[in-house]
Design an enzyme around this catalytic site. Sequence first.
Site, PDB file in Angstrom:
ATOM      1  N   LYS A  42       0.834  -1.199   0.000  1.00 46.65           N
ATOM      2  CA  LYS A  42       0.000   0.000   0.000  1.00 46.65           C
ATOM      3  C   LYS A  42       0.873   1.255   0.000  1.00 46.65           C
ATOM      4  O   LYS A  42       0.703   2.159  -0.796  1.00 46.65           O
ATOM      5  CB  LYS A  42      -0.911  -0.050   1.229  1.00 46.65           C
ATOM      6  CG  LYS A  42      -1.878   1.099   1.346  1.00 46.65           C
ATOM      7  CD  LYS A  42      -2.834   0.830   2.514  1.00 46.65           C
ATOM      8  CE  LYS A  42      -3.625   2.072   2.859  1.00 46.65           C
ATOM      9  NZ  LYS A  42      -4.582   1.840   3.947  1.00 46.65           N
ATOM     10  N   GLU A  47      10.759  -4.659   4.348  1.00 43.68           N
ATOM     11  CA  GLU A  47      10.826  -6.077   3.953  1.00 43.68           C
ATOM     12  C   GLU A  47      10.470  -6.234   2.471  1.00 43.68           C
ATOM     13  O   GLU A  47      11.168  -6.906   1.704  1.00 43.68           O
ATOM     14  CB  GLU A  47       9.830  -6.923   4.765  1.00 43.68           C
ATOM     15  CG  GLU A  47      10.161  -7.095   6.223  1.00 43.68           C
ATOM     16  CD  GLU A  47       9.511  -6.031   7.092  1.00 43.68           C
ATOM     17  OE1 GLU A  47       9.332  -4.879   6.621  1.00 43.68           O
ATOM     18  OE2 GLU A  47       9.189  -6.348   8.253  1.00 43.68           O
ATOM     19  N   GLY A  54      -4.938  -2.365   5.222  1.00 40.98           N
ATOM     20  CA  GLY A  54      -4.150  -3.498   4.723  1.00 40.98           C
ATOM     21  C   GLY A  54      -4.819  -4.835   4.964  1.00 40.98           C
ATOM     22  O   GLY A  54      -4.983  -5.652   4.047  1.00 40.98           O
ATOM     23  N   ARG A  55      -5.236  -5.077   6.200  1.00 32.73           N
ATOM     24  CA  ARG A  55      -5.806  -6.398   6.529  1.00 32.73           C
ATOM     25  C   ARG A  55      -7.234  -6.569   6.031  1.00 32.73           C
ATOM     26  O   ARG A  55      -7.839  -7.613   6.235  1.00 32.73           O
ATOM     27  CB  ARG A  55      -5.714  -6.637   8.042  1.00 32.73           C
ATOM     28  CG  ARG A  55      -6.388  -5.577   8.894  1.00 32.73           C
ATOM     29  CD  ARG A  55      -5.880  -5.640  10.330  1.00 32.73           C
ATOM     30  NE  ARG A  55      -6.383  -4.534  11.145  1.00 32.73           N
ATOM     31  CZ  ARG A  55      -5.848  -3.324  11.174  1.00 32.73           C
ATOM     32  NH1 ARG A  55      -4.799  -3.037  10.423  1.00 32.73           N
ATOM     33  NH2 ARG A  55      -6.339  -2.383  11.959  1.00 32.73           N
ATOM     34  N   GLU A  96      -4.696  -7.383  15.110  1.00 36.66           N
ATOM     35  CA  GLU A  96      -4.216  -6.070  14.695  1.00 36.66           C
ATOM     36  C   GLU A  96      -5.343  -5.036  14.804  1.00 36.66           C
ATOM     37  O   GLU A  96      -5.102  -3.854  15.025  1.00 36.66           O
ATOM     38  CB  GLU A  96      -3.676  -6.134  13.261  1.00 36.66           C
ATOM     39  CG  GLU A  96      -2.806  -4.941  12.899  1.00 36.66           C
ATOM     40  CD  GLU A  96      -2.113  -5.099  11.548  1.00 36.66           C
ATOM     41  OE1 GLU A  96      -1.845  -6.234  11.128  1.00 36.66           O
ATOM     42  OE2 GLU A  96      -1.855  -4.067  10.925  1.00 36.66           O
ATOM     43  N   HIS A 139      -4.518 -33.950  18.081  1.00 39.98           N
ATOM     44  CA  HIS A 139      -3.413 -34.788  18.561  1.00 39.98           C
ATOM     45  C   HIS A 139      -2.346 -33.951  19.228  1.00 39.98           C
ATOM     46  O   HIS A 139      -1.234 -34.425  19.452  1.00 39.98           O
ATOM     47  CB  HIS A 139      -2.843 -35.607  17.404  1.00 39.98           C
ATOM     48  CG  HIS A 139      -3.863 -36.544  16.840  1.00 39.98           C
ATOM     49  ND1 HIS A 139      -3.972 -37.852  17.225  1.00 39.98           N
ATOM     50  CD2 HIS A 139      -4.880 -36.321  15.966  1.00 39.98           C
ATOM     51  CE1 HIS A 139      -4.990 -38.421  16.595  1.00 39.98           C
ATOM     52  NE2 HIS A 139      -5.562 -37.503  15.830  1.00 39.98           N
ATOM     53  N   LYS A 184       7.932  -0.946  12.418  1.00 42.95           N
ATOM     54  CA  LYS A 184       8.606  -0.516  11.188  1.00 42.95           C
ATOM     55  C   LYS A 184       9.700   0.510  11.505  1.00 42.95           C
ATOM     56  O   LYS A 184      10.769   0.495  10.910  1.00 42.95           O
ATOM     57  CB  LYS A 184       7.590   0.069  10.204  1.00 42.95           C
ATOM     58  CG  LYS A 184       6.643  -0.977   9.597  1.00 42.95           C
ATOM     59  CD  LYS A 184       5.718  -0.394   8.536  1.00 42.95           C
ATOM     60  CE  LYS A 184       4.750  -1.434   7.990  1.00 42.95           C
ATOM     61  NZ  LYS A 184       3.854  -0.964   6.945  1.00 42.95           N
TER      62      LYS A 184
HETATM   63  C1  G6Q Z   1      -2.445  -4.216   7.881  1.00 46.00           C
HETATM   64  C2  G6Q Z   1      -1.221  -3.623   8.376  1.00 46.00           C
HETATM   65  C3  G6Q Z   1       0.045  -4.258   7.884  1.00 46.00           C
HETATM   66  C4  G6Q Z   1       0.424  -3.873   6.465  1.00 46.00           C
HETATM   67  C5  G6Q Z   1       1.859  -4.300   6.188  1.00 46.00           C
HETATM   68  C6  G6Q Z   1       2.299  -4.010   4.791  1.00 46.00           C
HETATM   69  O1  G6Q Z   1      -3.549  -3.826   8.165  1.00 46.00           O
HETATM   70  O2  G6Q Z   1      -1.211  -2.264   8.223  1.00 46.00           O
HETATM   71  O3  G6Q Z   1       0.014  -5.657   8.000  1.00 46.00           O
HETATM   72  O4  G6Q Z   1      -0.457  -4.440   5.554  1.00 46.00           O
HETATM   73  O5  G6Q Z   1       2.691  -3.691   7.113  1.00 46.00           O
HETATM   74  O6  G6Q Z   1       2.187  -2.663   4.503  1.00 46.00           O
HETATM   75  P1  G6Q Z   1       2.326  -2.146   3.020  1.00 46.00           P
HETATM   76  O7  G6Q Z   1       1.192  -2.732   2.240  1.00 46.00           O
HETATM   77  O8  G6Q Z   1       2.252  -0.647   3.088  1.00 46.00           O
HETATM   78  O9  G6Q Z   1       3.645  -2.645   2.521  1.00 46.00           O
END
Ligand code: G6Q
Length: 547
Positions: A206, A212, A267-268, A353, A384, A512
Site C-alpha cells: 500500500k 521487507e 491493509g488487513r 491487529e 493430537h 517498522k
Molecule cells: C495491515 C497492516 C500491515 C500492512 C503491512 C504491509 O492492516 O497495516 O500488516 O499491511 O505492514 O504494509 P504495506 O502494504 O504498506 O507494505
Amino acid sequence: MSTLIHSPAWLALTAHQAEISQQTMREMFCDDPKRFNKFSLQLDGLLLDYSKNLITAETLELLLNLARQSKLDDWIARMFNGNKINTSEQRAALHTALRAPLNTSVYADGKDVVPDVHRVLDHIRVFSEAVRNNTLCGHTGKPFRDVVNIGIGGSALGPLMISEALKPYGSTQLNVHFVSNVDATDLAETLKRLDPETTLFIISSKTFTTLETLTNAHSARDWLVKHFGADEGVGKHFVAVSTNRAETSKFGIDSENVFEFWDWVGGRYSLWSAIGLPIALYIGMNNFERLLAGAHAMDEHFRKTPLEHNMPVILGMLGVWYANFFGAASYAILPYDQYLQHFPAYLQQLEMESNGKRADRNGQVVDYATGMVIWGEPGTNGQHSFYQLIHQGTRMVPADFLAPVTSHNPLGEHHSILLANCFAQTEALMLGKTSAEARTELELQGLSGEALEALLPYKVFPGNRPTNTLLFDRLDPYTMGMLVALYEHKVLVQSVIWDINAFDQWGVEFGKQLAGKLLPELQKNERVFVHDSSTNGLINHFLARRV
Ligand code: G6Q
C-alpha cells in the site's frame, strides 16, 4: 475509569454471569430440546450453530442490550456510509465498497467510489485474463507459469489464505507463490525452483515503503536482471499494487502496470481490492467476482438484519461475553478443512491487529479486556496436540469449528471420519465427562478399588467449554467471501463495544520504525554502547561472530 464497566448493560451482564456460572450446558440442552433451533442462524448455505455456548435467551438479550447501549446500529451505518471511523488516521474504512455492485453508490469524501472500484476490477480482469490465456507473455515471449507476490502482512496474508482455500478452482498452468519475510531464505527458496523467463512478480505494498517488501523486490529485480543481462525485462515481469505511484515509478514499474487502491482500504481488509490480483490470476476473474459477491451478501446481511438474527453481531457479542465476563484470553479457530490451513493465521492478523488496543476512542486507557489472542490449526491435526488443554486445562478457550458438508476430495470414508471428529469434539467439549461416567467406564474396563480411584481424577472432563460451529455446503469462492466478511464484521462489532478504533495499527508502525533505527548500527560494524546492556550485548555478540 471508564463508564463502560459501570454502565447498566455491563452490570446486568456481570450479575447474570454469576447466575449462569451455576448452570451447565448439559442441563441447558436437557431442559430445552429446541436449543439448536433457537441458537442457530443460516445465510446462503452457511449455518452458524451457536447453541453450544454458555448462554440462555436472557444472556442474548443482555448482550444485545450492551450492543444497543454502545449504539452498534449507528456504527454499522457509519462504516457503510464512509464516515471517517478510523479517527486516528482520519480515514474511512470502506472495504465493503470493494464488493459493492456497480449499480450502487458509496461515498468517501463526497465522491462515489464505486466507479473507481469497478475500473480497477476491469483492469484486473483484462490483465489476469491476458496472463491466463498466454496473450501477455514475458520478455522472451514465453507465457508466465509462476506468479510471485512480494508483500507482507495485509499485503500477503489474505491472498495467500484465499489462494490456498480455493486451490480446487486454481489454474493448473499458473502457480502462485508468496514471499513476505525479509529473511532471504523466503525469496531464495522460492526463486530456486523458478525460471526468470516465465516468472511474473507482483510487488504489493500500500505504502511502497515497507522495508521487507522493498528489500525482497530489489533482490527479485537483481535476480531477473542478472538472468537477462540488462534492465529491459523488468517492465514485462514486474507489476505493482500500491497507493504510492511516485515510489512505484522510482522502482521502474510502468504506470499502466500499477494497480491502484485507496487509503480508505486498510491493509488487513484489502484482499478484495487489487491486493487480490494474485487470487484473480490463480482462480480467474469470474471466481474472484464470486468471492466478492459472497462478501457482499454478508455485508447486506450485517447491514440490514436485526441484531438478534445477525451472524457477525452474534459471533462478536459471544466473544465479548467470554473475554470480558469469563476472563478468556485466547480464542481458537479450528477448521476441519485442510484448504483452510491459513485461515487461523489470517484471522490472527485481522482480529489482533484490529482489536489489540488499549486506548479507547477518547484516548483513555481502558480498564477492561479487549482483543483476545487468536490461534488455531486445522482439525484433526490439532486434536493430537493442543486440544488437551482445551478439554482439561485450567483456562477457558472458546473455539470456532468450521467444516464443509461436501469435500472437494471425496475419497473413501475420509470426509465422514473428518466430520465425525468435528462433531464429536464440540459435543465432548460441551458435555464433558462426569466423575460418575468416568467411574463406570473404568469399571467396564475391569478396574476397581485403589487403582480406579487413583486414575479417576484424570479421566474427568469438566465440559461446559463453549464452541461455535460453522457448516457450509462446500468451500467455494462465494462461501469463502461470506466467511471472511463475517469475521471482518465480527471485529467491528467488538471494537464498538470496547470503544476502540479497529482500523489503525500503531503497533505495526512502531515495529517498522524500530528496525530502521537499528539497522545502521549493524551495517557499521562498530561496537555499540547506546542501548540497554541486553541490546548492546546482543548486537556486539552478533557483530563479533558473524562471518
Ligand atoms: C495491515 C497492516 C500491515 C500492512 C503491512 C504491509 O492492516 O497495516 O500488516 O499491511 O505492514 O504494509 P504495506 O502494504 O504498506 O507494505
